[in-house]
Enzyme design. Structure first.
Site, short mmCIF file in Angstrom:
data_model
loop_
_atom_site.label_atom_id
_atom_site.label_comp_id
_atom_site.label_asym_id
_atom_site.label_seq_id
_atom_site.Cartn_x
_atom_site.Cartn_y
_atom_site.Cartn_z
N SER A 1 2.11 6.75 2.07
CA SER A 1 2.97 7.75 2.72
C SER A 1 4.17 8.10 1.85
O SER A 1 4.68 7.28 1.10
CB SER A 1 3.47 7.21 4.07
OG SER A 1 2.38 6.84 4.87
N GLU B 1 -3.67 10.61 17.17
CA GLU B 1 -4.20 11.98 17.14
C GLU B 1 -5.15 12.15 15.96
O GLU B 1 -6.19 12.81 16.08
CB GLU B 1 -3.05 12.99 17.04
CG GLU B 1 -2.23 13.14 18.32
CD GLU B 1 -1.34 11.95 18.61
OE1 GLU B 1 -0.94 11.25 17.66
OE2 GLU B 1 -1.06 11.68 19.79
N GLU C 1 -9.22 -1.40 6.92
CA GLU C 1 -8.03 -1.51 7.75
C GLU C 1 -8.44 -1.52 9.24
O GLU C 1 -7.70 -1.98 10.08
CB GLU C 1 -7.13 -0.31 7.45
CG GLU C 1 -5.73 -0.42 7.98
CD GLU C 1 -4.80 0.58 7.30
OE1 GLU C 1 -4.34 0.29 6.20
OE2 GLU C 1 -4.55 1.64 7.86
N SER D 1 -2.62 8.03 12.78
CA SER D 1 -2.10 8.09 14.16
C SER D 1 -3.23 8.26 15.18
O SER D 1 -4.36 8.60 14.82
CB SER D 1 -1.12 9.25 14.30
OG SER D 1 -1.84 10.47 14.35
N GLN E 1 0.86 -1.18 0.00
CA GLN E 1 0.00 0.00 0.00
C GLN E 1 0.89 1.23 0.00
O GLN E 1 1.51 1.55 1.02
CB GLN E 1 -0.85 -0.09 1.27
CG GLN E 1 -1.78 1.04 1.54
CD GLN E 1 -2.45 0.84 2.92
OE1 GLN E 1 -2.43 -0.24 3.50
NE2 GLN E 1 -3.01 1.89 3.46
N GLY E 2 0.98 1.92 -1.13
CA GLY E 2 1.89 3.06 -1.24
C GLY E 2 1.17 4.38 -1.05
O GLY E 2 0.74 5.01 -2.01
N SER F 1 4.91 -0.94 3.72
CA SER F 1 5.07 -2.27 4.33
C SER F 1 5.13 -3.35 3.26
O SER F 1 4.32 -3.37 2.33
CB SER F 1 3.90 -2.57 5.27
OG SER F 1 3.95 -1.72 6.38
C1 LIG Z 1 5.00 -0.05 11.17
C2 LIG Z 1 4.52 0.92 10.17
C3 LIG Z 1 4.00 0.46 8.98
C4 LIG Z 1 3.56 1.36 8.01
N1 LIG Z 1 3.10 0.88 6.82
C5 LIG Z 1 2.72 1.77 5.86
C6 LIG Z 1 2.28 1.29 4.60
O1 LIG Z 1 2.23 0.08 4.34
N2 LIG Z 1 1.93 2.19 3.65
C7 LIG Z 1 1.96 3.53 3.91
O2 LIG Z 1 1.59 4.30 3.03
N3 LIG Z 1 2.38 4.02 5.08
C8 LIG Z 1 2.77 3.17 6.07
N4 LIG Z 1 3.21 3.65 7.28
C9 LIG Z 1 3.30 5.09 7.50
C10 LIG Z 1 2.20 5.64 8.38
O3 LIG Z 1 0.99 5.64 7.69
C11 LIG Z 1 2.62 7.05 8.83
O4 LIG Z 1 3.73 6.90 9.67
C12 LIG Z 1 1.50 7.76 9.55
O5 LIG Z 1 0.49 8.10 8.67
C13 LIG Z 1 2.00 9.02 10.26
O6 LIG Z 1 2.74 9.83 9.39
P1 LIG Z 1 4.18 10.40 9.84
O7 LIG Z 1 4.95 9.27 10.35
O8 LIG Z 1 4.70 11.18 8.72
O9 LIG Z 1 3.88 11.35 11.05
P2 LIG Z 1 3.40 12.88 10.97
O10 LIG Z 1 2.19 13.00 10.15
O11 LIG Z 1 4.55 13.75 10.64
O12 LIG Z 1 2.98 13.12 12.47
C14 LIG Z 1 3.94 13.29 13.53
C15 LIG Z 1 3.18 13.49 14.83
O13 LIG Z 1 2.33 14.64 14.72
C16 LIG Z 1 0.99 14.29 14.95
N5 LIG Z 1 0.10 15.02 14.06
C17 LIG Z 1 0.17 15.15 12.73
N6 LIG Z 1 -0.87 15.84 12.25
C18 LIG Z 1 -1.65 16.16 13.32
C19 LIG Z 1 -2.86 16.86 13.49
N7 LIG Z 1 -3.54 17.36 12.46
N8 LIG Z 1 -3.35 16.97 14.74
C20 LIG Z 1 -2.68 16.46 15.80
N9 LIG Z 1 -1.54 15.79 15.71
C21 LIG Z 1 -1.02 15.64 14.47
C22 LIG Z 1 0.91 12.80 14.66
O14 LIG Z 1 -0.15 12.19 15.36
C23 LIG Z 1 2.25 12.31 15.15
O15 LIG Z 1 2.19 12.09 16.52
C24 LIG Z 1 3.64 2.75 8.27
C25 LIG Z 1 4.15 3.20 9.48
C26 LIG Z 1 4.59 2.31 10.43
C27 LIG Z 1 5.13 2.84 11.71
#
Ligand SMILES: Cc1cc2nc3c(=O)[nH]c(=O)nc-3n(C[C@H](O)[C@H](O)[C@H](O)COP(=O)(O)OP(=O)(O)OC[C@H]3O[C@@H](n4cnc5c(N)ncnc54)[C@H](O)[C@@H]3O)c2cc1C
Lengths: 368, 376
Positions: free
Chosen positions: B125, B359, B240, B357, B122-123, B157
């Site tokens: 992020s 949040e 999901e 997340s 799933q692409g 992933s």
């Molecule tokens: C184990 C694992 C597997 C994953 N697998 C996939 C996958 O298969 N495909 C894929 O596409 N992605 C995948 N991801 C990525 C995942 O979807 C992102 O990590 C997630 O969406 C959060 O994005 P970020 O890490 O950029 O955090 P950010 O968006 O940068 O957020 C950082 C922090 O700020 C908070 N925050 C952000 N915006 C807000 C808001 N509006 N209000 C309050 N708080 C906020 C967040 O809650 C977090 O605590 C995976 C991640 C992990 C850890």
């Protein structure tokens, strides 16, 4: 089963009753609506809907006594007790085995002489003594023919001629019917005077119990039902607190915008909804799996969830929510007491953990 | 097939084939070992018919209630025959294909996923696009030959194992936000794709960076219409948060059960254990109700954010208890059992991050379930 349009009508009528009356008046309204019959026909609908609404409206009633009597009646050593609407359970139906004989060494009127109750509304004539604050164990202790009682009662207990005291007697659990007049009743003011709770005590009440009488088997079931009923009441109260806080958040303007725009406020309210839905999910499961362990877990979550709801909603309502001009305080008071009935979140949780450690076995799972 | 009959027959089959279905590796095993084992279990279950129940006949299924596949995942997880995270990818991606792919494409592809012949990813992020999914910038440009994709995905992933990817791309202007997104179904062996696995905290390189350098994707690989990618993504998320979570509940129950067996006398705090059990059972009750709503044909929506908050809360609560009761396993043990506890603990830290997340879930609850309006 009550369903479809009937369910809608039933809910609407009950909502009207809980919104417009409380206490003895609500008891009378419930009687008119046939709620006691519904309790026999469809316990899940009758209990979950009424207690949810009662909690939501901050109303009180004798519904809990009904639930307990219904749970205990078929299984108690005395004749099944008729629930509201029908004539008061005649005292003669209580076999001598559980007759109270003497009070504090003085002879008291035998059970056959208990006058019909002058109480009003549902369940008139017979009430049930609830466990002591925070606990879920029988409120009575019977040793050598003497009964000690330390428990609670709903507001109507003072108007009932007879009180059912479930007691530990050695390794057995028995139900004893005593004249309410033989018990010491204290009208509780405490944190929530409007609840009208009664503290019930007695010491050295002399009762004759047939040593061969069947032990009471309905207690566990009665506790489970009471926990689920109170769980729904707590959830109802929590939902109202959330509604009150939500409306306030949308209307109250600070820094040029409604406070509902602030994420800190939004997340508190979201947390509250999660806590509520979590408790409700387990309450629903308890009706399906009918396991006393699920009922106890659901009560604990409902109690803890209500405390969470109170904390967040109070914070969002801030100054106005701290006054008696706003209704929030009624709910904050109510849930503090309800959490303590039939097991508090804290005591139930510790007991569950202790049991799991002893048995090394998780509670049974409700299959998909 | 009714659920009760399915349950009884499947349980009997699992008992009978236990020997073929248990992993060979001790402890968690490497991700390579887990993936190979997963393919094997899926193939055996597919060939015996189990894996096909609950899926439409049009995509190689045998029809029947979605509860059947919920139970299959539960049974495989509860017996420790598969790791739920990698197993449940199917639950997330196959429904999206069924709903949005051209019928022939879905019919050709979904059986490969079900049978374990293929892995999909799933692409969504990107380096600059996490929570704010609508800001994604991986570009798909229209050419005579098809879409030309250029950009980068991250934390994808299982990308390094995948034959296909459900990819979100920007087809509108950079400012078009959620309106200018298109979903594509991309062959991972297309020229111009580079996959670089990323080491993770819990030890397995579960996800990868994926680079797209002028990758050609035929138009008939478009999921839904051009510009409809946001709907594809939004419809995928409740999946999901439904069947996959039911499988996760079975996994967490299994781990808590194993903790009760493994924790030495005096190591478990009664109040903590009681509370964790309550949370887990409440999450499971909630997820069960969601499964039944799905079975009744209800369309799942933002209310599944509650399920997602609960799974993350339950998972972290279970593993916080593990860390307290089995500190040596989590911190200094180097045997397979310790490794398994440690991996589980570390992975549980991601439960509040992936799939939206903690949040973001609360934002959805506030906006959509509590109707609190805009947050600015
Ligand atoms: C184990 C694992 C597997 C994953 N697998 C996939 C996958 O298969 N495909 C894929 O596409 N992605 C995948 N991801 C990525 C995942 O979807 C992102 O990590 C997630 O969406 C959060 O994005 P970020 O890490 O950029 O955090 P950010 O968006 O940068 O957020 C950082 C922090 O700020 C908070 N925050 C952000 N915006 C807000 C808001 N509006 N209000 C309050 N708080 C906020 C967040 O809650 C977090 O605590 C995976 C991640 C992990 C850890």
């Amino acid at each position: 089963m009550i369903d479809g349009a009937d369910l809608e009508l039933f809910t609407r009528s009950l909502r009207h009753a809980t919104d417009s009356s409380t206490g003895a008046a609500l008891d009378a309204a419930l009687d008119d609506l046939g709620w006691p019959d519904a309790l026999a026909d469809d316990p899940r609908a009758a209990v979950s809907i009424l207690f949810g609404l009662q909690g939501g409206a901050n109303a009180t009633s004798s519904a809990l006594d009904h639930v307990l009597l219904a749970a205990l009646a078929p299984l108690t050593p005395f004749a099944p007790l008729e629930l509201g609407g029908s004539p008061v359970a005649p005292a003669t139906a209580i076999p001598p085995a559980s007759n109270p004989l003497e009070l504090g060494g003085n002879p008291v009127a035998p059970a056959t002489a208990i006058p019909p109750s002058s109480g009003v509304g549902v369940g008139a004539g017979v009430g049930v003594v609830l466990p002591a604050l925070g606990g879920w164990h029988p409120p009575g202790d019977l040793r050598g023919g003497r009964l000690a009682v330390a428990g609670l009662g709903t507001a109507g207990l003072a108007h009932r001629a007879t009180a059912i005291v479930v007691a530990r007697a050695g390794d057995k659990t028995v139900a004893v019917a005593v004249p309410t007049a033989s018990l010491t009743l204290r009208a509780v003011q405490g944190v929530d005077p409007e609840l009208g709770l009664i503290e019930v005590t007695a010491d050295g009440l002399i009762v004759a119990v047939d040593p061969d009488a069947d032990p009471l088997t309905g207690w566990t079931n009665a506790v489970a039902l009471a926990q689920v009923a109170l769980g729904h009441e707590l959830v109802g109260a929590s939902r109202t607190m959330l509604d009150l806080a939500r409306i306030h958040a949308l209307e109250r303007v600070q820094f040029g915008r409604p406070i509902s725009a602030f994420q800190a406020v939004r997340h508190r309210l979201a947390e509250t909804l999660v806590a509520i839905e979590m408790a409700e999910a387990l309450l629903d499961a308890a009706w399906l799996d009918q396991s006393p362990q699920t009922a106890a877990m659901a009560k604990a979550l409902a109690g803890r969830g209500a405390r969470t709801a109170a904390r967040h909603c109070q914070q969002v309502l801030a100054g106005i929510g701290f006054t008696t001009e706003h209704p929030l305080h009624r709910y904050v008071r109510r849930i503090l007491v309800l959490d303590q009935l039939y097991g508090a979140a804290q005591s139930l949780t510790a007991a569950l953990g202790t049991e799991l450690i002893a048995t090394r076995q998780l509670p049974p799972l409700l299959p998909l | 097939m009714q659920l009760d009959a399915f349950r009884a027959a499947l349980d009997a089959w699992l008992d009978e084939h236990q020997h073929d279905l248990v992993p060979d590796h001790a402890g968690v095993g490497s991700l390579d070992e887990q993936m190979a084992h997963l393919s094997k279990v899926k193939r055996l279950a597919f060939d015996a018919g189990w894996m096909r129940w609950g899926w439409p006949e049009a995509v190689g299924g045998l029809g029947g209630s979605t509860l059947l596949r919920a139970y299959l995942g539960e049974a495989l997880t509860a017996r420790d025959l598969v790791e739920p995270g990698i197993y449940s990818m199917t639950e997330v991606l196959a429904p999206t294909m069924i709903d949005y792919a051209p019928a022939e494409l879905a019919a050709a592809m979904v059986p490969r996923l079900l049978r374990g012949d293929e892995t999909w990813c799933q692409g969504f992020s990107e380096p600059d696009t996490g929570s704010n999914l609508a800001s994604l910038s991986c570009r798909a440009a229209r050419t005579d030959a098809g879409w030309r994709v250029t950009g980068q995905k991250v934390w994808t992933s299982l990308a390094q194992y995948s034959q296909r990817c459900v990819l979100l791309t920007r087809t509108g202007t950079p400012e078009s936000a959620h309106k200018g997104i298109t979903a594509l179904f991309v062959d991972m062996d297309s020229p111009g794709i580079t996959v670089r696995p990323i080491e993770t905290m819990h030890g397995a390189p579960e996800f990868s960076e994926v680079f797209f350098d002028g990758v050609l994707v035929p138009f008939d690989r478009t999921l839904g219409e051009e510009g409809q990618g946001w709907s594809v993504a939004m419809d995928l998320l409740p999946f999901e948060r439904s069947t996959a979570l039911w499988h996760r509940a079975a996994y967490l129950h299994r781990r808590l059960e194993q903790l009760l067996g493994a924790a030495p006398a005096g190591s478990l705090d009664a109040a903590d254990l009681g509370e964790v059990t309550q949370i887990l059972y409440a999450f499971r009750a909630r997820s069960r109700a969601t499964q039944h709503r799905l079975d009744a044909g209800e369309r799942l929506g933002p209310e599944t954010s509650i399920d997602k908050v609960l799974v993350a809360t339950a998972e972290q609560a279970v593993y916080d208890l593990v860390a307290d009761a089995l500190p040596a396993a989590v911190t200094i043990g180097d045997d397979p059992a310790s490794e398994r506890w440690r991996t589980g603990f570390l992975y549980s830290r991601a439960a509040t991050i992936y799939g939206g997340s903690a949040e973001i879930q609360r934002n959805i609850i506030a906006r959509r379930l509590l109707d609190l309006g805009n947050d600015r």
